[in-house]
Scaffold this motif. Structure first.
Motif, PDB file in Angstrom:
ATOM      1  N   ALA A 468       0.828  -1.204   0.000  1.00 41.66           N
ATOM      2  CA  ALA A 468       0.000   0.000   0.000  1.00 41.66           C
ATOM      3  C   ALA A 468       0.867   1.260   0.000  1.00 41.66           C
ATOM      4  O   ALA A 468       0.574   2.249  -0.699  1.00 41.66           O
ATOM      5  N   SER A 469       1.949   1.233   0.768  1.00 42.47           N
ATOM      6  CA  SER A 469       2.842   2.400   0.809  1.00 42.47           C
ATOM      7  C   SER A 469       3.481   2.651  -0.547  1.00 42.47           C
ATOM      8  O   SER A 469       3.611   3.809  -1.002  1.00 42.47           O
ATOM      9  N   ALA A 470       3.910   1.624  -1.227  1.00 43.90           N
ATOM     10  CA  ALA A 470       4.523   1.784  -2.550  1.00 43.90           C
ATOM     11  C   ALA A 470       3.527   2.360  -3.550  1.00 43.90           C
ATOM     12  O   ALA A 470       3.870   3.213  -4.390  1.00 43.90           O
ATOM     13  N   ARG A 471       2.270   1.904  -3.465  1.00 40.76           N
ATOM     14  CA  ARG A 471       1.247   2.397  -4.388  1.00 40.76           C
ATOM     15  C   ARG A 471       0.980   3.880  -4.155  1.00 40.76           C
ATOM     16  O   ARG A 471       0.838   4.662  -5.099  1.00 40.76           O
ATOM     17  N   ILE A 472       0.960   4.282  -2.910  1.00 40.53           N
ATOM     18  CA  ILE A 472       0.709   5.701  -2.593  1.00 40.53           C
ATOM     19  C   ILE A 472       1.856   6.561  -3.084  1.00 40.53           C
ATOM     20  O   ILE A 472       1.648   7.664  -3.632  1.00 40.53           O
ATOM     21  N   GLU A 473       3.085   6.115  -2.953  1.00 43.25           N
ATOM     22  CA  GLU A 473       4.232   6.891  -3.415  1.00 43.25           C
ATOM     23  C   GLU A 473       4.206   7.069  -4.925  1.00 43.25           C
ATOM     24  O   GLU A 473       4.535   8.134  -5.449  1.00 43.25           O
ATOM     25  N   ARG A 474       3.831   6.049  -5.657  1.00 41.62           N
ATOM     26  CA  ARG A 474       3.757   6.178  -7.119  1.00 41.62           C
ATOM     27  C   ARG A 474       2.692   7.194  -7.523  1.00 41.62           C
ATOM     28  O   ARG A 474       2.893   8.001  -8.427  1.00 41.62           O
TER      29      ARG A 474
END
Length: 541
Positions: A468-474
């Motif tokens: 979820a964190s990686a998706r938000i950063e993208r």
């Protein structure tokens, strides 16, 4: 008193009797004449007319003193509780206590009868009871020492009855000599134990013995049952191995009991009945079931002529017991069982009864496993389905895998690996003790499963959080990028293409540089008249 003194006493008594007779004759001369009735009565004659007749009438042996160690022959007058009374032709009867007639065995009084002639030795000339103390053992003793010495020198084997025992071994009386058999020389006894059970059972039995030590001065005789049996058993073993065949049922004597099985003497050769072949119940304790010297029937399993070993079975000697135990079961029944032993190819499970069967490793779970230990532990209480009953071979084929569906319906519990973690209350009625122990293991197993699930849940939540964190950063990076015109996007795309092309190393012989191409375009070369050189044409081309 010597014989000469006895003779002198007898002579003096004769003289006194003669003087008395003379005095009576003198009195008779002065007495009135006898009447007519007594006139015809002859005068009483003397019983002893001379010294020779007097000595002949006196039994000198009955009054002469007896000497210690003197050997006599007598007749049994009475058999009492403590010994026997013997008539030895003396003024007093003789008495032989039971402790002095051990040569007759453990129960000597049963072997004596009234009027039986016995040979005895004087131990005491006169006891407190006024009797002559006698011994049958000592009467045989001196001759017995000679006999035992001959047996020792010649290595002869003989039989003797065991009269008693102690912690160190057995006691026997051989030819009137007390002898000792150490525990280490007794067949079947355990060195270091108190020996009460195995040694006490030997009293009254006749054993084959051999003299291994004799010392007359120290009054010491050591016997051995093992040495006596060694030569005899060596001959008998060869003969017995030729006579025995697998499948035979023989009667033997238990000679030794060990935790792994029992040794049985078949009449010259010992065979081993392994713990697994002692009883249909694999939890049976051989020391509780059998005793040294017990006579039992055994089944001949195998005979190894090379190693001279004989494999026996006690349970197969009574096959009707297995048939009786298995009558309550049918093929297809799902029953509770206890895991008794794990092996590489499967596990042995004991059913209530008790009777035992095999669960093959392929019949435990649906997936492939390398070892039964992945699913089972010894002592587990599990459900099994009876798949095969081989009455001729006394075997049961069981399955845990095929019992699962029906077991779940009955209340059994399985974990994700296929291990048992719970059972219905009905199991406690048939396997109460085993069920109590298994429940503790199952609770531990449940706690382990809960810990594994908790760790898996934590790992899963951590992975989801990272994703979820990686998706938000993208998404955030996309929002921060500046807006570009169509022309800027085209130049950016072209620049990206040029950068990709630079990464590829050009071949100098095939592709020309961009500056050279541009120079050729700016200054075209005029073609000369006439034929054109083919090579130049090709190069321009």
């Amino acid at each position: 008193m010597s014989e000469e003194q006895i003779e002198d006493q007898a002579v003096s008594e004769e003289n006194i009797s003669l003087e008395k007779s003379q005095d009576e004759a003198t009195k008779d001369d002065h007495s009135p004449p006898p009447d007519s009735a007594s006139a015809g009565t002859p005068r009483i004659e003397e019983d002893f007319e001379d010294m020779e007749s007097l000595l002949a009438a006196v039994d000198i042996s009955s009054i002469r003193p007896l000497k210690r160690g003197e050997t006599l022959t007598g007749t049994v007058m009475a058999v009492e509780r403590e010994g026997i009374l013997v008539d030895i032709g003396h003024k007093s009867e003789g008495f032989v206590p039971t402790s002095e007639m051990l040569l007759l065995g453990a129960d000597p009084l049963s072997k004596l009868e009234i009027s039986q002639e016995v040979t005895v030795s004087v131990v005491q000339a006169e006891t407190a009871a006024g009797q002559v103390g006698l011994s049958m053992d000592k009467a045989r003793g001196e001759q017995g020492w000679k006999i035992l010495q001959d047996w020792h020198d010649n290595g002869e084997v003989f039989e003797a009855e065991i009269t008693s025992f102690n912690k160190g071994g057995l006691l026997a009386n051989v030819e009137g000599i007390n002898a000792f058999i150490p525990m280490s020389q007794v067949v079947g006894a355990k060195p270091g134990s108190d020996g009460v059970a195995p040694l006490g059972s030997q009293v009254g039995k006749s054993l084959k013995l051999k003299v291994i030590e004799i010392n007359r001065k120290r009054n010491r005789v050591i016997l051995s049952e093992r040495a006596a049996n060694q030569e005899w058993r060596a001959e008998q073993k060869e003969k017995l191995l030729d006579e025995l065949h697998p499948g035979d049922i023989r009667t033997g004597i238990i000679t030794s009991i060990r935790p792994f099985g029992i040794f049985v003497d078949l009449g010259g050769a010992d065979g081993l009945a392994h713990l697994s072949e002692i009883s249909w119940d694999r939890n049976a304790n051989p020391e509780e079931m059998f005793s040294i010297g017990q006579e039992i029937k055994v089944y001949i399993l195998r005979i190894d002529q090379d190693t001279k070993k004989i494999a026996l079975s006690v349970r197969r000697a009574a096959p009707e017991q297995w048939d009786d135990l298995i009558t309550r079961y049918q093929i297809g029944d799902v029953v509770p069982s206890v895991i008794t032993r794990l092996v590489n190819f499967g596990a042995f499970a004991r059913l209530p009864g008790p009777v035992e069967g095999l669960i093959h490793v392929s019949s435990m779970v649906d997936r492939r496993i390398s070892s039964p230990k992945e699913i089972l532990d010894e002592g587990d209480v599990i459900p099994v389905k009876i798949e095969k009953i081989e009455r001729d071979r006394h075997r049961l084929g069981l399955s845990l895998r095929d019992a699962r569906d029906e077991a779940l319906a009955l209340g059994w519990q399985f974990d994700s690996l296929g291990r048992i973690i719970g059972f219905p209350d009905s199991v406690r009625e048939e396997l109460s003790e085993e069920a109590t122990i298994a429940e503790q293991r199952f609770e531990q197993r449940k706690a382990e499963n809960a810990a594994v699930e908790e760790r898996a849940s934590v790992d899963r939540e951590a992975r989801e959080s990272r994703a979820a964190s990686a998706r938000i950063e993208r998404e955030a990076a996309t929002d921060r990028a500046p807006q570009q015109t169509a022309m800027e996007q085209a130049f950016a795309q072209a620049s990206s293409v040029d950068q990709d092309a630079e990464e590829i190393e050009p071949d100098a012989d095939i592709v020309e540089s961009t500056s050279d191409i541009q120079e050729d375009l700016d200054n075209p070369v005029e073609e000369p008249s006439g034929e054109t050189d083919q090579s130049d044409s090709d190069e321009n081309t």
